[in-house]
Design a protein around this motif. Sequence first.
Motif, PDB file in Angstrom:
ATOM      1  N   ALA A  37       0.827  -1.212   0.000  1.00  0.00           N
ATOM      2  CA  ALA A  37       0.000   0.000   0.000  1.00  0.00           C
ATOM      3  C   ALA A  37       0.858   1.258   0.000  1.00  0.00           C
ATOM      4  O   ALA A  37       0.370   2.344  -0.297  1.00  0.00           O
ATOM      5  N   ARG A  38       2.136   1.119   0.336  1.00  0.00           N
ATOM      6  CA  ARG A  38       3.041   2.269   0.399  1.00  0.00           C
ATOM      7  C   ARG A  38       3.837   2.473  -0.895  1.00  0.00           C
ATOM      8  O   ARG A  38       4.682   3.345  -0.972  1.00  0.00           O
ATOM      9  N   HIS A  39       3.591   1.659  -1.927  1.00  0.00           N
ATOM     10  CA  HIS A  39       4.282   1.836  -3.206  1.00  0.00           C
ATOM     11  C   HIS A  39       3.862   3.176  -3.828  1.00  0.00           C
ATOM     12  O   HIS A  39       2.701   3.567  -3.742  1.00  0.00           O
ATOM     13  N   PHE A  40       4.804   3.846  -4.471  1.00  0.00           N
ATOM     14  CA  PHE A  40       4.457   5.035  -5.250  1.00  0.00           C
ATOM     15  C   PHE A  40       5.504   5.277  -6.325  1.00  0.00           C
ATOM     16  O   PHE A  40       6.629   4.797  -6.246  1.00  0.00           O
ATOM     17  N   SER A  41       5.116   6.021  -7.337  1.00  0.00           N
ATOM     18  CA  SER A  41       6.043   6.397  -8.399  1.00  0.00           C
ATOM     19  C   SER A  41       5.538   7.689  -9.028  1.00  0.00           C
ATOM     20  O   SER A  41       4.364   8.038  -8.913  1.00  0.00           O
ATOM     21  N   GLY A  42       6.440   8.405  -9.683  1.00  0.00           N
ATOM     22  CA  GLY A  42       6.055   9.641 -10.340  1.00  0.00           C
ATOM     23  C   GLY A  42       7.258  10.434 -10.818  1.00  0.00           C
ATOM     24  O   GLY A  42       8.408  10.075 -10.558  1.00  0.00           O
ATOM     25  N   LEU A  43       6.965  11.500 -11.506  1.00  0.00           N
ATOM     26  CA  LEU A  43       7.984  12.359 -12.097  1.00  0.00           C
ATOM     27  C   LEU A  43       8.478  13.390 -11.086  1.00  0.00           C
ATOM     28  O   LEU A  43       7.677  14.017 -10.391  1.00  0.00           O
ATOM     29  N   ALA A  44       9.790  13.540 -10.993  1.00  0.00           N
ATOM     30  CA  ALA A  44      10.407  14.568 -10.151  1.00  0.00           C
ATOM     31  C   ALA A  44      11.418  15.309 -11.017  1.00  0.00           C
ATOM     32  O   ALA A  44      11.889  14.793 -12.027  1.00  0.00           O
ATOM     33  N   GLY A  45      11.759  16.518 -10.613  1.00  0.00           N
ATOM     34  CA  GLY A  45      12.756  17.251 -11.382  1.00  0.00           C
ATOM     35  C   GLY A  45      12.833  18.705 -10.993  1.00  0.00           C
ATOM     36  O   GLY A  45      12.148  19.165 -10.073  1.00  0.00           O
ATOM     37  N   GLU A  46      13.692  19.400 -11.710  1.00  0.00           N
ATOM     38  CA  GLU A  46      13.934  20.812 -11.421  1.00  0.00           C
ATOM     39  C   GLU A  46      14.346  21.532 -12.702  1.00  0.00           C
ATOM     40  O   GLU A  46      15.061  20.975 -13.530  1.00  0.00           O
ATOM     41  N   VAL A  47      13.879  22.764 -12.841  1.00  0.00           N
ATOM     42  CA  VAL A  47      14.303  23.655 -13.913  1.00  0.00           C
ATOM     43  C   VAL A  47      14.779  24.933 -13.253  1.00  0.00           C
ATOM     44  O   VAL A  47      14.041  25.547 -12.472  1.00  0.00           O
ATOM     45  N   ASP A  48      16.026  25.321 -13.536  1.00  0.00           N
ATOM     46  CA  ASP A  48      16.617  26.551 -12.996  1.00  0.00           C
ATOM     47  C   ASP A  48      16.931  27.491 -14.147  1.00  0.00           C
ATOM     48  O   ASP A  48      17.506  27.065 -15.158  1.00  0.00           O
ATOM     49  N   TYR A  49      16.565  28.749 -13.975  1.00  0.00           N
ATOM     50  CA  TYR A  49      16.943  29.776 -14.937  1.00  0.00           C
ATOM     51  C   TYR A  49      17.686  30.860 -14.159  1.00  0.00           C
ATOM     52  O   TYR A  49      17.123  31.461 -13.241  1.00  0.00           O
ATOM     53  N   ILE A  50      18.933  31.056 -14.491  1.00  0.00           N
ATOM     54  CA  ILE A  50      19.772  32.062 -13.820  1.00  0.00           C
ATOM     55  C   ILE A  50      20.063  33.157 -14.824  1.00  0.00           C
ATOM     56  O   ILE A  50      20.656  32.907 -15.878  1.00  0.00           O
ATOM     57  N   TRP A  51      19.640  34.365 -14.478  1.00  0.00           N
ATOM     58  CA  TRP A  51      19.808  35.510 -15.369  1.00  0.00           C
ATOM     59  C   TRP A  51      20.744  36.505 -14.705  1.00  0.00           C
ATOM     60  O   TRP A  51      20.415  37.082 -13.673  1.00  0.00           O
ATOM     61  N   SER A  52      21.914  36.682 -15.283  1.00  0.00           N
ATOM     62  CA  SER A  52      22.890  37.649 -14.775  1.00  0.00           C
ATOM     63  C   SER A  52      22.715  38.947 -15.538  1.00  0.00           C
ATOM     64  O   SER A  52      23.059  39.032 -16.721  1.00  0.00           O
ATOM     65  N   LEU A  53      22.182  39.952 -14.852  1.00  0.00           N
ATOM     66  CA  LEU A  53      21.965  41.247 -15.499  1.00  0.00           C
ATOM     67  C   LEU A  53      23.274  42.017 -15.627  1.00  0.00           C
ATOM     68  O   LEU A  53      23.514  42.689 -16.621  1.00  0.00           O
ATOM     69  N   THR A  54      24.105  41.930 -14.569  1.00  0.00           N
ATOM     70  CA  THR A  54      25.435  42.542 -14.567  1.00  0.00           C
ATOM     71  C   THR A  54      26.360  41.582 -13.826  1.00  0.00           C
ATOM     72  O   THR A  54      25.927  40.517 -13.371  1.00  0.00           O
ATOM     73  N   ASP A  55      27.617  41.955 -13.672  1.00  0.00           N
ATOM     74  CA  ASP A  55      28.535  41.128 -12.886  1.00  0.00           C
ATOM     75  C   ASP A  55      28.129  41.086 -11.416  1.00  0.00           C
ATOM     76  O   ASP A  55      28.510  40.179 -10.686  1.00  0.00           O
ATOM     77  N   LYS A  56      27.354  42.063 -10.973  1.00  0.00           N
ATOM     78  CA  LYS A  56      26.992  42.159  -9.555  1.00  0.00           C
ATOM     79  C   LYS A  56      25.549  41.783  -9.251  1.00  0.00           C
ATOM     80  O   LYS A  56      25.186  41.635  -8.101  1.00  0.00           O
ATOM     81  N   LEU A  57      24.716  41.649 -10.245  1.00  0.00           N
ATOM     82  CA  LEU A  57      23.295  41.387 -10.015  1.00  0.00           C
ATOM     83  C   LEU A  57      22.820  40.217 -10.862  1.00  0.00           C
ATOM     84  O   LEU A  57      23.021  40.200 -12.075  1.00  0.00           O
TER      85      LEU A  57
END
Length: 145
Positions: free
Chosen positions: A23-43
Motif C-alpha cells: 500500500a506504500r508503493h508510489f512512483s512519479g515524475l520529479a525534477g527541477e528547472v533553474d533559470y539564472i539571469w545575470s543582469l550585470t557582474d553584480k546582479l
Amino acid sequence: MLFRSLLQSCLAWVNVRHEHFSARHFSGLAGEVDYIWSLTDKLRIDWVARRDLASWWTAASSYRIDDTLSVAPVWRMSEKTALRLRAERVHSDFRGPVLPLTGPLRSDTAQLALVGVEWAALRSLTLDASLQRQRRSSKIGRAHV
C-alpha cells in the motif's frame, strides 16, 4: 552592460517499492528547472521550478509531492559581500492513503520570504545571516474505519 543566462534542468522517474507494505508503493515524475539571469557582474536573478516526491508514513498518506516555485535576486555589493532575497511558494499534496478517506486528501501551501547577507571574511570562512518569514495553510481530509 552584461546579460548572461543559464538554463539547467534535470528530470527523474521516482519508483519506490516497499517489501512488506504494498500500500506504500508510489512512483512519479520529479525534477527541477533553474533559470539564472545575470543582469550585470553584480546582479543576478535565479528562478526555480521543482517537483519532489518523498515517503510520508501516516494512515492518510504514503507519500508527498512538493511543487516549488521561487525567485531569488542576489546583489554582490562588493567582492566579499552579497545581499540575497528569496520568495518561495511550496504546494504539497499528500497521496496514497492506506485507509479510505471520506473527504479530500491533505494539501499544504507554504510561502516563504527571506532576506540575507553574506560576508566572505577569509577565503575559507564565510559568515551568513538571514531573516525569514514563513506562512502555512493546510487542508486535511478525514479517514474513516
